[in-house]
Design an enzyme around this catalytic site. Sequence first.
Site, PDB file in Angstrom:
ATOM      1  N   ASN A  95     100.571   6.737  41.026  1.00 50.06           N
ATOM      2  CA  ASN A  95      99.811   7.746  40.946  1.00 50.06           C
ATOM      3  C   ASN A  95      98.542   7.159  40.292  1.00 50.06           C
ATOM      4  O   ASN A  95      98.382   6.522  39.184  1.00 50.06           O
ATOM      5  CB  ASN A  95     100.389   8.296  39.925  1.00 50.06           C
ATOM      6  CG  ASN A  95      99.359   9.673  39.283  1.00 50.06           C
ATOM      7  OD1 ASN A  95      98.155   9.769  39.319  1.00 50.06           O
ATOM      8  ND2 ASN A  95     100.201  10.634  38.508  1.00 50.06           N
TER       9      ASN A  95
ATOM     10  N   ALA B 290      95.866   8.056  38.761  1.00 47.10           N
ATOM     11  CA  ALA B 290      95.714   8.488  37.411  1.00 47.10           C
ATOM     12  C   ALA B 290      96.300   7.841  36.114  1.00 47.10           C
ATOM     13  O   ALA B 290      96.109   8.101  35.043  1.00 47.10           O
ATOM     14  CB  ALA B 290      95.666  10.118  37.185  1.00 47.10           C
ATOM     15  N   CYS B 291      97.465   7.119  36.620  1.00 51.03           N
ATOM     16  CA  CYS B 291      98.332   6.611  35.526  1.00 51.03           C
ATOM     17  C   CYS B 291      98.055   5.244  35.414  1.00 51.03           C
ATOM     18  O   CYS B 291      98.068   4.231  36.520  1.00 51.03           O
ATOM     19  CB  CYS B 291      99.901   6.739  36.018  1.00 51.03           C
ATOM     20  SG  CYS B 291     100.877   5.783  34.973  1.00 51.03           S
ATOM     21  N   GLY B 292      97.599   4.805  34.031  1.00 48.30           N
ATOM     22  CA  GLY B 292      97.278   3.509  33.764  1.00 48.30           C
ATOM     23  C   GLY B 292      98.399   2.382  34.120  1.00 48.30           C
ATOM     24  O   GLY B 292      98.021   1.214  34.701  1.00 48.30           O
TER      25      GLY B 292
ATOM     26  N   ARG C  57      98.305   1.923  37.798  1.00 49.11           N
ATOM     27  CA  ARG C  57      97.282   1.206  38.186  1.00 49.11           C
ATOM     28  C   ARG C  57      97.428  -0.454  37.778  1.00 49.11           C
ATOM     29  O   ARG C  57      97.113  -1.268  38.647  1.00 49.11           O
ATOM     30  CB  ARG C  57      95.900   1.662  37.681  1.00 49.11           C
ATOM     31  CG  ARG C  57      95.397   2.947  38.008  1.00 49.11           C
ATOM     32  CD  ARG C  57      94.193   3.197  37.665  1.00 49.11           C
ATOM     33  NE  ARG C  57      93.969   3.214  36.129  1.00 49.11           N
ATOM     34  CZ  ARG C  57      94.164   4.119  35.186  1.00 49.11           C
ATOM     35  NH1 ARG C  57      94.296   5.424  35.823  1.00 49.11           N
ATOM     36  NH2 ARG C  57      93.879   3.923  34.091  1.00 49.11           N
TER      37      ARG C  57
END
Length: 144
Positions: free
Chosen positions: A12, A14-16, A19
């Site tokens: 995802n 949007a997820c740190g 990432r």
Amino acid sequence: MTTSSDVTIYHNPACGTSRNTLALIRNAGIEPNVVEYLITPPTRSELIQLIQDANLMVRAAIRKNVDPYRDLELDREDWTDEQLISFMLEHPILINRPFVVTALGTRLSRPSEAVLDILPLAQQGAFTKEDGEQVIDENGKRVN
């Protein structure tokens, strides 16, 4: 370089944590197969396999801090694993992330450095998480 068919991340962007996990994979010289699971959710059998291969209970694979979790009252103990899987498939945001699959195993990479246990290649240099925490030193060795 290891090919994308050797490593898959259910990601995802949007997820740190997701990432950071993807960046750790790439820091090992691996370009993984990236599955944005909110766009392309796993099938029922794939999701069950991910959970089993990661050696998790179904409840451990569910994100608790998202609206569907509260709205569906998934904290109730009377939901069966099959029902919970169905909710996860209906609302992919409920699937905890990132799952990473390699020839060495499957992990729910929370924290992101949990992925290091299953990568087929060593880190190629220093790595610092988005929040500034150093995970890998300049020699490619894990810090802490």
